[in-house]
Design an enzyme around this catalytic site. Structure first.
Site, PDB file in Angstrom:
ATOM      1  N   CYS A   1       1.031  -1.104  -0.016  1.00 44.99           N
ATOM      2  CA  CYS A   1      -0.163   0.015  -0.149  1.00 44.99           C
ATOM      3  C   CYS A   1       0.956   1.152   0.147  1.00 44.99           C
ATOM      4  O   CYS A   1       1.538   1.623   0.994  1.00 44.99           O
ATOM      5  CB  CYS A   1      -0.938   0.160   1.419  1.00 44.99           C
ATOM      6  SG  CYS A   1      -1.951   1.512   1.040  1.00 44.99           S
TER       7      CYS A   1
ATOM      8  N   CYS B   1      -0.785   4.204   2.564  1.00 40.09           N
ATOM      9  CA  CYS B   1      -0.389   3.995   4.145  1.00 40.09           C
ATOM     10  C   CYS B   1      -0.153   2.673   4.369  1.00 40.09           C
ATOM     11  O   CYS B   1       0.853   2.079   4.126  1.00 40.09           O
ATOM     12  CB  CYS B   1      -1.803   4.728   4.642  1.00 40.09           C
ATOM     13  SG  CYS B   1      -3.163   3.968   3.893  1.00 40.09           S
ATOM     14  N   SER B   2      -1.115   1.724   4.649  1.00 36.59           N
ATOM     15  CA  SER B   2      -0.833   0.391   5.056  1.00 36.59           C
ATOM     16  C   SER B   2      -2.179  -0.526   5.012  1.00 36.59           C
ATOM     17  O   SER B   2      -2.013  -1.361   5.585  1.00 36.59           O
ATOM     18  CB  SER B   2      -0.336   0.326   6.406  1.00 36.59           C
ATOM     19  OG  SER B   2      -1.173   0.902   7.040  1.00 36.59           O
ATOM     20  N   CYS B   3      -2.813  -0.287   3.908  1.00 36.00           N
ATOM     21  CA  CYS B   3      -4.216  -1.055   3.537  1.00 36.00           C
ATOM     22  C   CYS B   3      -3.559  -2.685   3.540  1.00 36.00           C
ATOM     23  O   CYS B   3      -2.684  -2.983   2.876  1.00 36.00           O
ATOM     24  CB  CYS B   3      -4.827  -0.646   2.456  1.00 36.00           C
ATOM     25  SG  CYS B   3      -5.433   1.042   2.828  1.00 36.00           S
TER      26      CYS B   3
HETATM   27 FE    FE Z   1      -3.138   1.972   3.011  1.00 34.27          FE
END
Ligand code: FE
Length: 196
Positions: A104, A107-109
């Site tokens: 991602c 961000c950090s999906c």
């Molecule tokens: Fe994300």
């Protein structure tokens, strides 16, 4: 880290909306936290491993999984609808010619329902920025050396779309049960930073 990082702006807005809904009696205090805890509790890489093993032993399931993962994972009792809204899931399978890896960049999906909470390196700036520019180099640092002829596809997750990789079934595993096959699959394999 500065206070205007996108995720901190979003969390502040979310807290504000949550407080408004609570003050108007539309939401019980802690209701959202409770739902999130419930969602996280069910998430584990064992789920992704189970999906992978089923895809290895059942070509029909593998086909349905690649065509419509949200529907197919219901066949093994899993779902992406555990959060506040169902996330779209796309499953991609490694082959002799193509390797897939998930990131991602924003961000950090991450598909928490299938893989549990994401590892620290997945959220790191280094991984997020570099895997897109130099996937082969980043995979080499993970100890995964791919032949020059293998094409690498990088899948960028987002708030709406999550990805999971089905690694290639290791050679010499013909005699293993579905359960034994699932035990071979690692979290890194399901993200694409390991072979299995
Ligand atoms: Fe994300």
């Amino acid at each position: 880290m500065s206070g205007d990082h996108p995720s901190s702006v979003i969390s502040a807005r979310v807290r504000h909306v949550e407080a408004l809904l609570e003050s108007r009696g539309l939401l019980d205090e802690g209701e959202i936290d409770g739902r999130i805890d419930e969602f996280l509790a069910g998430g584990s890489p064992a789920n992704g491993a189970r999906i992978t093993a089923r895809a290895w032993v059942d070509p029909g399931f593998a086909e349905r999984l690649l065509a419509d993962a949200n529907e197919a994972i219901r066949e093994v009792g899993l779902s992406m609808a555990g959060g506040l809204q169902e996330q779209r899931l796309k499953v991609v399978a490694n082959t002799a010619d193509e390797h897939n890896v998930v990131v991602c960049t924003l961000c950090s999906c991450y598909p928490i329902a299938l893989l549990g909470p994401s590892p620290g390196w997945y959220k790191s700036e280094a991984y997020r920025s570099r895997v897109v520019r130099d996937p082969r180099g980043v995979l080499r640092e993970f100890g995964l050396e791919l032949p020059e002829t293998t094409r690498i596809s990088v899948w960028d997750a987002s708030a709406e779309s999550r990805y999971m990789v089905v690694p290639r079934r290791p050679e010499g595993t013909e005699g293993l049960s579905e359960e034994q096959l699932a035990a071979l699959v690692t979290r890194k394999g399901l993200i694409g930073t390991a072979a299995v």
